[in-house]
Design a protein around this motif. Structure first.
Motif, PDB file in Angstrom:
ATOM      1  N   SER A  64     -76.356  24.929  28.706  1.00 24.94           N
ATOM      2  CA  SER A  64     -76.729  26.161  29.398  1.00 24.94           C
ATOM      3  C   SER A  64     -77.437  25.835  30.706  1.00 24.94           C
ATOM      4  O   SER A  64     -77.822  24.689  30.956  1.00 24.94           O
ATOM      5  N   VAL A  65     -77.595  26.880  31.530  1.00 20.81           N
ATOM      6  CA  VAL A  65     -78.355  26.782  32.769  1.00 20.81           C
ATOM      7  C   VAL A  65     -79.564  27.682  32.607  1.00 20.81           C
ATOM      8  O   VAL A  65     -79.428  28.860  32.264  1.00 20.81           O
ATOM      9  N   GLU A  66     -80.746  27.121  32.835  1.00 22.21           N
ATOM     10  CA  GLU A  66     -81.990  27.888  32.785  1.00 22.21           C
ATOM     11  C   GLU A  66     -82.718  27.635  34.100  1.00 22.21           C
ATOM     12  O   GLU A  66     -83.259  26.547  34.305  1.00 22.21           O
ATOM     13  N   LYS A 144     -73.596  28.360  29.453  1.00 23.82           N
ATOM     14  CA  LYS A 144     -74.180  29.683  29.214  1.00 23.82           C
ATOM     15  C   LYS A 144     -75.317  29.857  30.198  1.00 23.82           C
ATOM     16  O   LYS A 144     -76.004  28.904  30.528  1.00 23.82           O
ATOM     17  N   ARG A 145     -75.505  31.090  30.662  1.00 24.88           N
ATOM     18  CA  ARG A 145     -76.633  31.380  31.552  1.00 24.88           C
ATOM     19  C   ARG A 145     -77.739  32.007  30.724  1.00 24.88           C
ATOM     20  O   ARG A 145     -77.501  32.895  29.934  1.00 24.88           O
TER      21      ARG A 145
END
Length: 146
Positions: A64-66, A144-145
């Motif tokens: 994911s991207v955080e 996933k965002r």
């Protein structure tokens, strides 16, 4: 039936090797042995009983991207072996994982370069390895965002 030379990819333990070096008995030399240590990480793969063998455990990783970080989580019970380099496809950049494996329950956060444009469907390409360390086909994952 297990084939010879195949190891289950479950748990990695590290072993430190110690070498005792003794000095030759020459005139004026100390008769006591001298201690030196050599540390090496050796992957020993073992696993809990009843865990079925999985030929593609990297498919269980959650990417994911955080914010400005790429995050990978291994919520499975499998050790995932892979090459350290991760290609962020849309940003045309490479990031490096800290190790060539991700343990069960482990999470890594990798800082994305400032101003990275990940596009509308951000994805990464990873380079997994089999349980015995052989390279397999690259694997692309949509992020996933969060």
């Amino acid at each position: 039936m297990k084939r010879p030379g195949r190891y289950p990819s479950r748990v990695i333990s590290f072993i430190s090797l110690f070498i005792v070096m003794s000095q030759g008995m020459t005139a004026g030399a100390s008769p006591e042995p001298h201690m030196a240590s050599l540390n090496a990480d050796l992957a020993g793969l073992a696993g809990p009983g009843g865990l079925p063998e999985k030929s593609d455990p990297w498919t269980l990783l959650e990417w994911s991207v955080e914010g400005q970080q790429l995050v990978v989580r291994n919520d499975s019970r499998y050790v995932v072996r892979l090459y350290r380099q991760v290609n962020v496809i849309a940003a045309n950049t490479n990031l490096m994982l800290p190790n060539t494996y991700i343990l069960p329950g482990q999470m890594h956060r990798l800082e994305l370069p400032r101003g990275s444009d990940l596009g509308s469907e951000p994805s990464v390409r990873i380079y997994p390895a089999s349980a015995c360390g052989s390279a397999v086909k690259p694997y692309d994952v949509v992020l996933k965002r969060r």
